[in-house]
Design an enzyme around this catalytic site. Structure first.
Site, PDB file in Angstrom:
ATOM      1  N   SER A   1       0.694  -1.128   0.000  1.00 56.21           N
ATOM      2  CA  SER A   1      -0.184   0.055  -0.001  1.00 56.21           C
ATOM      3  C   SER A   1       0.956   1.129   0.048  1.00 56.21           C
ATOM      4  CB  SER A   1      -0.951   0.058   1.292  1.00 56.21           C
ATOM      5  OG  SER A   1      -1.714  -1.152   1.312  1.00 56.21           O
TER       6      SER A   1
ATOM      7  N   ASN B   1       1.753   3.535   3.013  1.00 55.23           N
ATOM      8  CA  ASN B   1       1.961   2.577   4.342  1.00 55.23           C
ATOM      9  C   ASN B   1       3.226   2.522   4.883  1.00 55.23           C
ATOM     10  OD1 ASN B   1       1.816   0.672   6.389  1.00 55.23           O
ATOM     11  ND2 ASN B   1       0.092  -0.427   5.372  1.00 55.23           N
TER      12      ASN B   1
ATOM     13  N   TYR C   1     -11.316   1.298  -4.398  1.00 49.51           N
ATOM     14  CA  TYR C   1      -9.923   0.888  -4.063  1.00 49.51           C
ATOM     15  C   TYR C   1      -9.998  -0.550  -3.597  1.00 49.51           C
ATOM     16  CZ  TYR C   1      -5.347   1.255  -1.984  1.00 49.51           C
ATOM     17  OH  TYR C   1      -3.795   0.904  -1.758  1.00 49.51           O
TER      18      TYR C   1
ATOM     19  N   TYR D   1       0.865 -10.590   3.925  1.00 44.62           N
ATOM     20  CA  TYR D   1       0.738  -9.353   4.474  1.00 44.62           C
ATOM     21  C   TYR D   1       1.005  -9.868   5.888  1.00 44.62           C
ATOM     22  CZ  TYR D   1      -1.448  -4.875   4.301  1.00 44.62           C
ATOM     23  OH  TYR D   1      -1.818  -3.427   4.343  1.00 44.62           O
TER      24      TYR D   1
END
Length: 216
Positions: free
Chosen positions: A26, A29, A163, A187
């Site tokens: 992202s 981030n 998004y 992640y």
């Protein structure tokens, strides 16, 4: 380097299989520093045959506009965020150049015309429209991620849904999008969407896995 927690036992089997790993990034981030990205590449690059780093470059300006920025400021923030994430990714790839996996960097915008992406997105849209449980899971995901802001909550929510929709083909069906046998999305936390689905993986591609990689 990382504590690895597969989302389901099936995800654990896909990690052991080691066909493909997707590292979603992202823009903006702070977790995804150059050092962290290099560590992720090193970890996945020794466990998977191929690794793709995917950074989101769509709908950022819409998110900034919905947060209260004017058009010019939103455009500047978007350009700055993308310039920064590309630089961090490039340097991380250089730092992890000795991993045995095939490593590739993709922008989300580069994938939206792939036949696999289009077919996956059509199916996702259909599921959201027809299945209240999936639609509710997407809505709750966006509410958790977007939070409050200066502009009207409805604008932020709509931007967040756009998004998320752009990312859903990768979250649910990376093997179809990138034509790989199986794929594990890596992640640093369990995605709210998966939490909201409550362990029901019926909308996941059979070869789609999810793995939480938390730094030790």
């Amino acid at each position: 380097m990382f504590r690895a927690s597969p989302f389901t036992p099936s995800c654990g089997l896909l990690v052991e299989r080691g066909d493909h790993a997707l590292i979603g990034i992202s823009a903006g981030n702070g977790y995804f520093s150059q050092q962290r990205l290099a560590q992720l590449l090193t970890w996945t690059g020794h466990r998977f045959t191929a690794v793709d780093l995917l950074y989101a470059d769509l709908h950022l300006d819409t998110m900034y506009l919905a947060s209260g920025d004017d058009g010019a400021h939103a455009a500047r923030r978007t350009a700055r965020a993308l310039r920064d994430v590309r630089r961090r990714v490039r340097r991380a790839v250089e730092a992890a150049s000795d991993v045995p996996a095939r490593v590739r960097v993709l922008a989300l915008s580069e994938t939206v015309d792939l036949p696999g992406y289009r077919s996956a997105l059509e199916r996702v849209d259909r599921r959201i429209g027809e299945d209240p449980r999936v639609r509710r899971a997407c809505e709750e995901h966006v509410r958790r991620v977007v939070g409050g802001g200066v502009a009207a909550p409805d604008a932020r929510f709509a931007a967040g849904m756009s998004y998320l929709r752009a990312e859903l083909p990768f979250l649910l069906s990376t093997p179809e999008v990138l034509s790989v046998p199986s794929s594990v999305c890596c992640y640093h936390e369990l995605l709210p969407l998966l939490v909201e689905l409550g362990g029901d993986t019926s909308c996941l591609h059979p070869g789609q896995g999810h793995l939480v990689l938390q730094p030790r």
